[in-house]
Design an enzyme around this catalytic site. Structure first.
Site, short mmCIF file in Angstrom:
data_model
loop_
_atom_site.label_atom_id
_atom_site.label_comp_id
_atom_site.label_asym_id
_atom_site.label_seq_id
_atom_site.Cartn_x
_atom_site.Cartn_y
_atom_site.Cartn_z
N ARG A 6 -2.33 5.60 -0.29
CA ARG A 6 -2.07 5.52 -1.75
C ARG A 6 -3.39 5.55 -2.53
O ARG A 6 -3.48 6.14 -3.61
CB ARG A 6 -1.27 4.28 -2.10
CG ARG A 6 -1.96 2.97 -1.77
CD ARG A 6 -1.26 1.78 -2.36
NE ARG A 6 -1.88 0.53 -1.95
CZ ARG A 6 -1.90 -0.58 -2.67
NH1 ARG A 6 -1.33 -0.61 -3.85
NH2 ARG A 6 -2.47 -1.67 -2.22
N SER A 33 -0.32 -0.10 -8.69
CA SER A 33 0.06 -0.13 -7.28
C SER A 33 0.08 1.25 -6.65
O SER A 33 -0.34 1.43 -5.51
CB SER A 33 1.43 -0.79 -7.12
OG SER A 33 1.41 -2.13 -7.53
N GLU A 54 13.41 5.17 -12.99
CA GLU A 54 13.03 6.20 -12.01
C GLU A 54 13.85 7.48 -12.16
O GLU A 54 13.33 8.58 -11.90
CB GLU A 54 13.16 5.64 -10.59
CG GLU A 54 12.16 4.56 -10.26
CD GLU A 54 12.59 3.17 -10.74
OE1 GLU A 54 11.79 2.23 -10.61
OE2 GLU A 54 13.72 3.04 -11.25
N PHE A 79 12.28 3.37 -4.57
CA PHE A 79 12.87 3.68 -5.87
C PHE A 79 12.81 5.17 -6.19
O PHE A 79 13.73 5.73 -6.78
CB PHE A 79 12.18 2.87 -6.96
CG PHE A 79 12.06 1.41 -6.61
CD1 PHE A 79 13.16 0.71 -6.15
CD2 PHE A 79 10.85 0.74 -6.69
CE1 PHE A 79 13.06 -0.63 -5.81
CE2 PHE A 79 10.73 -0.59 -6.35
CZ PHE A 79 11.85 -1.29 -5.90
N HIS A 105 3.98 2.96 -0.95
CA HIS A 105 4.63 1.76 -0.43
C HIS A 105 5.84 2.11 0.44
O HIS A 105 6.89 1.46 0.39
CB HIS A 105 5.04 0.81 -1.56
CG HIS A 105 3.87 0.21 -2.27
ND1 HIS A 105 2.98 0.96 -3.01
CD2 HIS A 105 3.44 -1.08 -2.36
CE1 HIS A 105 2.05 0.18 -3.53
NE2 HIS A 105 2.30 -1.06 -3.14
N ASP A 113 6.71 -7.89 0.44
CA ASP A 113 7.74 -7.54 -0.54
C ASP A 113 9.14 -7.51 0.07
O ASP A 113 10.13 -7.60 -0.64
CB ASP A 113 7.43 -6.19 -1.19
CG ASP A 113 6.26 -6.26 -2.15
OD1 ASP A 113 5.76 -7.37 -2.40
OD2 ASP A 113 5.85 -5.20 -2.66
N ARG A 163 0.96 1.58 1.70
CA ARG A 163 0.25 0.50 1.02
C ARG A 163 -0.97 0.02 1.80
O ARG A 163 -2.00 -0.32 1.22
CB ARG A 163 1.20 -0.68 0.81
CG ARG A 163 0.56 -1.89 0.15
CD ARG A 163 1.54 -3.06 0.08
NE ARG A 163 1.06 -4.12 -0.79
CZ ARG A 163 1.73 -5.24 -1.04
NH1 ARG A 163 2.91 -5.45 -0.46
NH2 ARG A 163 1.23 -6.15 -1.85
#
Length: 310
Positions: A6, A33, A54, A79, A105, A113, A163
């Site tokens: 990322r 993020s 989204e 998402f 992620h 998470d 991530r």
């Protein structure tokens, strides 16, 4: 341990975007993020936060693509592909619009998470869509190459990003070509085909197996769709056994894609290293990779099983 993919994505997007003014970046309130905030700092007039929406994220991207722009749209993989699947299907892939869905992620290494944010289905969801190219870069260098390619390519692209930091595995003079894999280690007894965060452990597994007298070829299969049929058939023919390794459900991902090629062209024993059709949970990436069987030792064990089946 190298950078997270990322981070590499954010840096590559900012670098490429400075020179290509057709690139527009959209995010769903997660730019710190997803690292698209790096682009925002360089090109604030071409960055748009659509909020936690989204489905709208994808639809706005489709509109921009229809107007001749090159939209890179980002959110967490859960998402981007889950909440917005219908929009990706009907607004992007059906009309074959030039939208780059770069989702971060992904996989179990999202960590603390927990299950709601750990997308283990996204490769399957994106791979089944006509016109969609699906790519899972393994490290910083490959991510740079993939984003450069995606910016120049005309058509829908899904790029899966992580991530956590990953091992640097790509050769020095690396370029990305869709439908082509990269052989990192030669071998004659078995082939390990991996993508994303599992490529580093696959390389380490090959080294460990060498000490036990097993010669394991390692292929980085970043291009999930189109997939490198020739390399898979060659590996099956020359080594007689395959192990796939991915940070994804074993159903519908890299393992399934490889198995489809194997059964059609050169049936050989195959073992799958991945999440065994279950949801994740909260924990550190290391704890979760161990619990869900995604470590170097797990790849070694799978190789031992598949070689015994030859």
């Amino acid at each position: 341990m190298g950078k997270a993919t990322r981070e590499a994505y954010g840096n590559a997007l900012a670098r490429i975007g400075k020179n290509n003014t057709n690139i527009i970046v959209l995010d769903a309130d997660l730019s710190k993020s997803t690292k698209t905030d790096t682009f925002k700092k360089e090109c604030p007039d071409r960055f748009f936060n659509v909020g936690i929406a989204e489905q709208n994220l994808i639809s706005v991207g489709a509109g921009l693509a229809a107007a001749g722009k090159i939209p890179f749209v980002s959110s967490f993989a859960m998402f981007a592909t889950g909440r917005a699947f219908e929009q990706i299907r009907n607004a992007v892939c059906y009309p074959k619009l030039n939208v780059k869905v770069c989702a971060t992620h992904a996989g179990i290494t999202v960590g603390e998470d927990g299950a709601t944010h750990q997308s283990l289905e996204d490769i399957a969801c994106m791979r089944v869509l006509p016109n969609m190219t699906v790519v899972v870069p393994a490290d910083e260098k490959e991510t740079n190459a993939v984003i450069e390619w995606a910016a120049a390519y005309e058509g829908p692209v899904y790029v899966r990003l992580g991530r956590a930091g990953v091992d640097d595995v790509s050769p020095e003079e690396y370029t990305f070509t869709p439908g082509k894999s990269t052989q990192l280690i030669d071998g004659s007894d078995v082939t390990i085909i991996a993508c994303g965060a599992l490529v580093g452990p696959a390389v380490e597994a090959s080294k460990a197996l060498q000490n036990n007298g097993i010669s394991a070829r390692v292929i980085n299969m970043a291009s999930i769709k189109p997939i490198d049929v020739d390399a898979i058939v060659k590996a099956a023919s020359e080594t007689g056994a395959i192990v796939t390794a991915e940070e994804h459900n074993i159903l519908g991902g890299l393992g399934s894609a490889v198995a489809e090629v194997i059964v059609a062209h050169k049936p050989v024993p195959v073992e799958f290293v991945g999440v065994q059709d279950t949801f994740g949970e909260s924990g550190t990436p290391t704890e979760l990779m161990t619990k869900y069987g995604l470590t170097t030792d797990d790849i070694v064990n799978a190789v031992n099983r598949v070689v015994a089946r030859k």
